[in-house]
Structures are given as C-alpha cells and as structure tokens.
Design a protein around this motif. Sequence first.
Motif: not given
Length: 394
Positions: A27-36, A110-123
Amino acid sequence: MEHDVVVVGGGPCGATAAEDLARAGLSVVLLDKAGRIKPCGGAVPPRLIRDFDIPDEQLVAKIDTARMISPTGRQVDIPIENGYVGMVDREHFDEFLRDRAARAGATRLTGTFLSIDRPDGRPVVRYRDKATGEERALRTRLVIGADGARSAVARAEVPGGREIPYVIAYHEIIAAPGRTATYDPHRCDVVYDGRISPDFYGWVFPHGAHCSVGMGTGVDGVDLKAATAALREAAGLADAPTIRKEGAPIPLRPLDRWDNGRDVVLAGDAAGVVAPSSGEGIFYAMAGGRAAAEACECVLLSDNPRDLRMARKTFMKQHKAVFRILGAMQDAYYKSDERRERFVTLCHDIDVQRLTFEAYMNKELVHARPLAHIKIGIKNVAHLMGLVPARPAL
C-alpha cells in the motif's frame, strides 16, 4: 487506514520507488506538489532506458555527438559509438512516471509536505492538500523522502540533512530551430568556460522541437540569466522564442547517512546523488528510488529498521567508484580556465572518448582496456603538472 509507505516527492526518484513498491503488492501513497518542472538537461543513457523500461515515445531526441567547447572556443566533437543518448522533457517524462506508478497501484495525492508526527510511535505524514488547502494526515509504517536537494524530509528527519552542499542550476527552454551553422538537433554542446560558469559548465541540449540552454554554479554573485544569454548568443539561439525559465539547487555529493534509523529513508537529490563533474541526475535518482524501495521492502518483512541502511549500501556499492572518479575530475579540472582548457585537450584522445562514453552509457567503469587506462592516467598527470601544452599544436 495505515499505508505501508508514503513517498514524498513525485520526480523520477519518487515515482520509481512508488511504482516498484506498488508492483510488490504494498500500500503506497505518492505525495507530490505538482506544478513544478525541474531545470534539467534531460539526458538519459541507454542503461536507464533498459533498466526502467522507458518507451521510445518518451524520447524527444536522440543524440549521436557531444561537443566539448573550451574557454578559448576550441571544439572537440565526440561521436557516441554503438548507441545514442536519449533526451527527455521533464514536464512530460515526470508525469509519465507518476502515471505509471498510479497504474501499478500507487495512490497519487497532490499537496505540500508539512511534517512527520509520531503520536503512537508510528509515523503520520502531514500535508496540505493543493485543491482544498486543508491539512491532512497519512498514517504509514515508512516514509521515503524524495523531495529534492532542499528536502524538507531530510532537514527534519535525517542527521546531516540540513548541510548538503549544492550548486544552482538555471536553464531556459526555447523553441529550437532546425540544423544551423551553430546548432545541431542531434548534438549536445558542453561549454567549459569561466565566463559562463566559474566552477561548473554551460550546456545546449536539444529536446526535439525545443532546446534546453543553461548552466550551473556554486559561486555567489554569478548572473545566471546573463550567462545563459551568452550561451544562447554563441549557439545562434538568441532570437528563439523562450517557452519557460527554471532554476533549482543541484546537490554536490551523497549524504553520509540516508535514514533516521527508524522509519525514514532518503533517495535521489534528497540523498545528494547527482554525479559530480557531469551533474547527471535522472539515472541516479531512479536508481536511488529503486534502492530505497528495496530497503523498505526488507524492513516491512524483517521489522528491523536497521535494514533502511541497505538503500545507501546498495547504491554506493554500484556507483561509488564512478562518483569518486568524477569527483576527482571535477576537483582537478574545473578550478580555472587553464585547467578547463587542458581538460578539453584531453578529450581529443580517442581512448578518453571511448572509455568516457562506455562508462556513461552503461554506468560502470570499463576494465577491458588496461593499457588505455594507463595511458589516460599518464596524460592526466602530465596535464595537471603542466608538462604538456594546454592546447595541442596545430
């Protein structure tokens, strides 16, 4: 829903990683800003075309000659024997790779990466959706940072990710004419001239109906647009219509570490894998994306985050020797116009030409000609010590 891997960045590196992982049934997600669109000469060697199954229709030109131009204007034409260098337009090539990843089963966002949190240990990857502007979250087991030379993932997650050295590349995509006295749609021109770039080079690379004209430098204060205008003038392209202008950082060396020892691994420009001397990045980005995907597959099977180290180990095992030699060549010959003049003189040598392009086309050092290696080594020493003229006798 928890995904196996979120890939941040949808260039050739991220799209390759996402496709490989999706084809493995993950199960894979490809997150890209696009437009650049990244500024890029667009050259792809035959090995990339073979290894990553690139269809012929993605090649906008096939190059059969490389022209090296010295600071004094001397020209050395190097024929590309037994093959060609393919050229791609990143605007269409990158989208082809992203679409292919989606067809393999990856989820495109399509979107802009902000951060990685780990509220329960998983990213949890947080991003801002481009269409709605809303902040959203993706639960995942692993993250691949393939978001470029100034990678936000690297800066936030990986030791050394803030200190990666880079040059700035700038180019202009123009409407190309047919063959003229100064422009050949089947020839790449590489200009080694301190007036264009004091520490790198300028280029004129055909893209079929278009052409990429640009340069790179790590020196502050260089007027990138003026240097590119001079390149266009010399190539007889000053009056050609300009389609778009682009600039971006290009990393200079691989990072010493590509993972955070937990759940994040870097790849491509984010890991610093652009070849020294040539600045070539597409092949190494895609190879790095594949190595990161393989490392993630191992971690998901073993549940051992130490396996993330495999990405760098695998990549460097295959390409470290080439990077070392290209880095030494850049350090030796890009320091001054006198050295650049000597480098172009060295390119007259038929053994240099053959070994250089055999290595470029296949992405490995050629060991079948030991006498040629010895001769080239002797000529290198002679030039670097000033024992021979910088320019050959007429």
